[in-house]
Design an enzyme around this catalytic site. Structure first.
Site, PDB file in Angstrom:
ATOM      1  N   ASP A 669       0.872  -1.169   0.000  1.00 22.70           N
ATOM      2  CA  ASP A 669       0.000   0.000   0.000  1.00 22.70           C
ATOM      3  C   ASP A 669       0.918   1.231   0.000  1.00 22.70           C
ATOM      4  O   ASP A 669       2.128   1.117   0.188  1.00 22.70           O
ATOM      5  CB  ASP A 669      -0.940  -0.005   1.202  1.00 22.70           C
ATOM      6  CG  ASP A 669      -2.164   0.890   0.946  1.00 22.70           C
ATOM      7  OD1 ASP A 669      -2.071   1.784   0.075  1.00 22.70           O
ATOM      8  OD2 ASP A 669      -3.200   0.716   1.612  1.00 22.70           O
TER       9      ASP A 669
HETATM   10  C1  BGC Z   1      -4.949   3.381  -0.035  1.00 23.00           C
HETATM   11  C2  BGC Z   1      -5.012   2.465  -1.238  1.00 23.00           C
HETATM   12  C3  BGC Z   1      -4.855   3.280  -2.487  1.00 23.00           C
HETATM   13  C4  BGC Z   1      -3.534   4.032  -2.429  1.00 23.00           C
HETATM   14  C5  BGC Z   1      -3.256   4.897  -3.649  1.00 23.00           C
HETATM   15  C6  BGC Z   1      -3.700   4.247  -0.047  1.00 23.00           C
HETATM   16  O1  BGC Z   1      -3.751   5.217   0.953  1.00 23.00           O
HETATM   17  O2  BGC Z   1      -4.995   2.617   1.151  1.00 23.00           O
HETATM   18  O3  BGC Z   1      -6.220   1.771  -1.261  1.00 23.00           O
HETATM   19  O4  BGC Z   1      -4.943   2.465  -3.622  1.00 23.00           O
HETATM   20  O5  BGC Z   1      -3.518   4.880  -1.288  1.00 23.00           O
HETATM   21  O6  BGC Z   1      -4.094   5.986  -3.692  1.00 23.00           O
END
Ligand code: BGC
Length: 759
Positions: A669
């Site tokens: 993530d």
């Molecule tokens: C989220 C993800 C997301 C990523 C990119 C993170 O903070 O948990 O689900 O895809 O950011 O935006």
């Protein structure tokens, strides 16, 4: 033909390479045809996923009714915040939808009151306990509506998380409750469709709605322990708790699977067949009412008399009819593998194995967990070990665990282990300027990925193992971007409810609503539409779907997940992924795994028994990975039993790759705080970046990134073989992308015209 692009030597590998190499073909906007057809999909999905929870003969409203609207939600909530946020092409809110459906909105009329309640929700935060209850303003407005004597009172709940519906369910003055979750940009129109009877509701709840937060077995541990969450409830999550534990049934306002229709049906099981490894139940659904309508059928099992404890009822399969006319019938085949009945033993004589327990298995069909009939049953004489992968995620600190009789006891202690390392080999120290072979040659069958990697320095390989900040201002960053080796910059974008960027896209309903359609075919269609939009806007990989489990009703991202049941999560995710990927765009299942709370997501440790983790929190991922083969998996921020997910060897190398055979890419993530080398050692290929070249990126590169990984290699904490394996997976991932295929095609075209000119 020699597939080589004009080589640009990358001196000092850096983000500039990604910027140069990852340019967008166009600042594409969606075509009108796409906008129109996807609006229709989003509207149909929204209408079919809303759950009609209560209807005392009030709905559908008579044609052309005059409606007094109490919009207590304030603004309309098409979706939630964070990765699901979309800049929508069009939003029809609830007042707009009522007008579209031919109702006149008339504050003076006492015919019908439509009261809209709303709750926002977003990633990064959990919802407040105050938001669970009706607010003072909501209670006062409802009291006023009642005293003003409206003929009909309809409550529409435009909420991203469950709330206490007890007061509304019990109140005889409230004639109907429609639960809409976040229904997307067409959601208001879909509310109009349902209230007017244009669509007979067929959605169901994918989570249990209890009377009080304290009624959930997870409540005591949800907020209390900052950063450490003991999953003491074990497998008794959601309806598995409420239907099993003595005294819990009465606490439910609306059970899992609840959802009414304007028509009535009979559901008649035609017997259960136990052929080979599959169980099949043919069930005939007859429309005995007066409205044409669809009806989903849910098939459950109930095990008793075994060696281990089991939830009283568990969902095993589901299917949905087409629109059935009054008086007509349709027969559905509900099929599931026997393996799905197995439990994971993490403490008994078969510890580390999936076991089909001895005892009696009843097979039930119907709707909600409370509305089922027995279709048949079968006996298993003695426990049968189906698979024995071993213990990989042992809970070493879980002090106690819930049993089926409502008591708790301690759990055994064991530790995760990982193999030792071989001494590291030497790699080229000096970068080659013009590599002899590139990924384009691999695509042409003239070289192997290993031959491309053989030319790389350690720095170059490590460059592939972290994502690069976004090039497109609206994307989420890229992966790859080593131009001289023909490794394109694969562009990723959020997210689950639509393409998240500043150009407009279709706002689809949230995952909890989509799953509530209980219609896998519709999930596939939504996936296809999302894949089309990603392709039209020039993205390669969608960062969706999310399939964590609703462990507690206030998790800030519940709307983005499919519900509390792993079968629903797995089937919904499978269809969504198959849909997206049928358009040549990759899907990323996330957040792997157990990201069931947001506030402390970056440093939280789930302390959880392996049985519960595998049966509840991993099963949906297992199905999606095995049956849809997503291009990528996103490891979650949180940890499981002491290791953050991205650095969790048992989770990634042991279960995901080893047991499930996942051969795609694992990315973290966004901006995790674990050092890159520990993630790579666990089998996580790529650490994803922050949004910009800011302080954080500098910190990542200096302190968590490649230079630290080089040091880890020099001290033999990290194997070069692991770096190489991940770099190789990045190459395979890049080769699937639209961008790579496009570049390959344009080089082939150049080659063709060059050879023509030379003739
Ligand atoms: C989220 C993800 C997301 C990523 C990119 C993170 O903070 O948990 O689900 O895809 O950011 O935006």
């Amino acid at each position: 033909m020699r597939l080589r692009r004009e080589m640009k030597n990358i001196v000092g590998i850096g983000i500039a390479a990604a910027a140069l190499f990852g340019g967008f073909a166009t600042a594409a906007t969606l075509s009108d045809a796409t906008v129109r057809s996807h609006a229709a999909v989003a509207r149909r999905a929204a209408a079919e996923g809303m759950a009609l929870l209560k209807n005392e003969g009030v709905l559908p409203l008579p044609r052309g009714s005059r409606v007094a609207l109490f919009n207590l939600a304030g603004e309309y909530h098409p979706g939630g915040g964070g990765s699901s946020k979309v800049k929508p092409v069009r939003v029809v809110d609830i007042p707009g939808g009522l007008k579209e459906a031919g109702f006149s909105v008339d504050p003076e009329s006492r015919e019908t009151a439509v009261v809209v309640l709303g709750r926002s929700s977003t990633e990064g935060n959990d919802c407040s306990e105050a938001a669970w209850e009706l607010s003072v303003k909501e209670r006062e407005s409802l009291a006023k509506v009642k005293s003003d004597g409206y003929g009909r009172v309809v409550v529409v709940c435009n909420c991203g998380h469950a709330i206490n519906l007890g007061p509304l369910a019990d109140d005889p003055a409230v004639g109907a409750i429609l639960w809409t979750w976040f229904p997307g940009g067409e959601g208001g129109a879909a509310v109009g469709d349902v209230l007017s009877g244009k669509v007979s509701p067929s959605g169901r709840l994918t989570a249990t709605f209890a009377r009080s937060l304290a009624d959930y077995p997870t409540h005591a541990t949800f907020h209390a322990y900052r950063g450490v969450v003991p999953y003491e409830e074990g497998v008794f999550v959601g309806y598995r708790y409420f239907e099993t534990i003595p005294g819990a049934k009465e606490k439910v306002v609306y059970p899992f699977g609840h959802g009414l229709s304007y028509s009535t049906f009979t559901v008649t099981p035609g017997g259960v067949s136990f052929g080979g490894d599959e169980i099949t139940v043919a069930t005939t659904v007859s429309n005995t009412g007066t409205d044409p309508a669809r009806r989903s059928v849910l098939c459950y099992s109930s095990a008793r008399g075994g060696e281990a404890e089991h939830p009283a009822i568990e969902l095993r399969a589901y299917a949905k009819t087409r629109i059935i006319a009054p008086g007509e019938s349709e027969t559905l085949r509900l099929v599931f593998p026997k393996r799905d009945l197995a439990y994971f033993d993490d403490e008994g004589v078969h510890a580390g194995a999936w076991v089909l327990d001895k005892g009696t298995y009843d097979i039930l069909v119907g709707g909600s967990v409370r509305d089922v009939v027995k279709a048949g049953s079968f006996e298993v004489g003695k426990p049968e070990v189906l698979e024995a992968p071993g213990i990989r995620l042992a809970a070493d600190r879980l002090a106690r665990r819930l049993h089926a009789d409502g008591t708790y006891s301690g759990t055994p202690v064991a530790y995760q282990s990982r193999p030792g390392l071989e001494p590291n080999p030497k790699l080229p120290a000096k970068a080659v300027e013009n590599p002899a072979v590139t990924l384009y040659d691999v695509a042409a069958g003239k070289a192997t990925i290993d031959e491309v990697l053989d030319q790389m320095t350690l720095k170059e390989m490590l460059f592939l193992l972290y994502g690069h900040p976004k090039v497109d201002p609206h994307g989420t960053g890229s992966i790859g971007a080593l131009e001289k080796f023909g490794i394109s910059a694969v562009q990723t974008c959020d997210g689950p409810a639509g393409i998240r960027r500043s150009v407009e896209s279709t706002y689809f309903p949230c995952a909890a609503l989509l799953a509530g359609t209980f219609d896998p075919v519709l999930l596939r269609e939504v996936g296809e539409a999302l894949g089309d939009e990603a392709a039209e806007t020039d993205f390669d990989v969608l960062l969706a779907p999310g399939l964590c489990i609703h462990r507690h009703p206030l998790c800030g991202r519940n709307f983005e997940y499919f519900g509390e049941d792993p079968l629903v999560a797995g089937v919904s995710a499978r269809e969504y992924v198959l849909g997206v990927q049928s358009r040549g765009v990759g899907a990323t299942v996330k957040h792997f795994a157990g990201n069931n709370r947001e506030e402390t997501r970056r440093y939280e440790q789930d302390v959880v028994g392996e049985r519960a983790f595998r049966e509840i929190y991993l099963r949906g991922f297992e199905r999606a990975v095995k049956e849809a083969r997503p291009w990528a998996v996103m490891s979650a921020y949180n940890g499981v039993n002491g290791y953050n997910c991205g650095e969790n060897y048992g989770l990634i190398t042991g279960i995901l790759r080893g047991e499930w055979g996942f051969d795609g890419l694992v990315m973290t993530d966004w901006h995790t705080t674990v050092p890159l080398w520990r993630e790579v050692a666990a089998g996580n290929d790529v650490k994803m970046p922050d949004d910009c070249e800011g302080t954080y990126m500098k910190f990542v590169k200096k302190d968590l990134g490649p230079s630290q990984a080089e040091f880890a290699i020099s001290r033999n904490f990290l194997a070069v073989a692991s770096v190489r394996e991940s770099a190789s997976r990045v190459c395979r991932f890049v080769m699937k992308s639209r961008r790579f295929r496009r570049e390959l095609e344009s080089l082939a075209a150049k080659d063709r015209s060059a050879s023509k000119a030379a003739e």
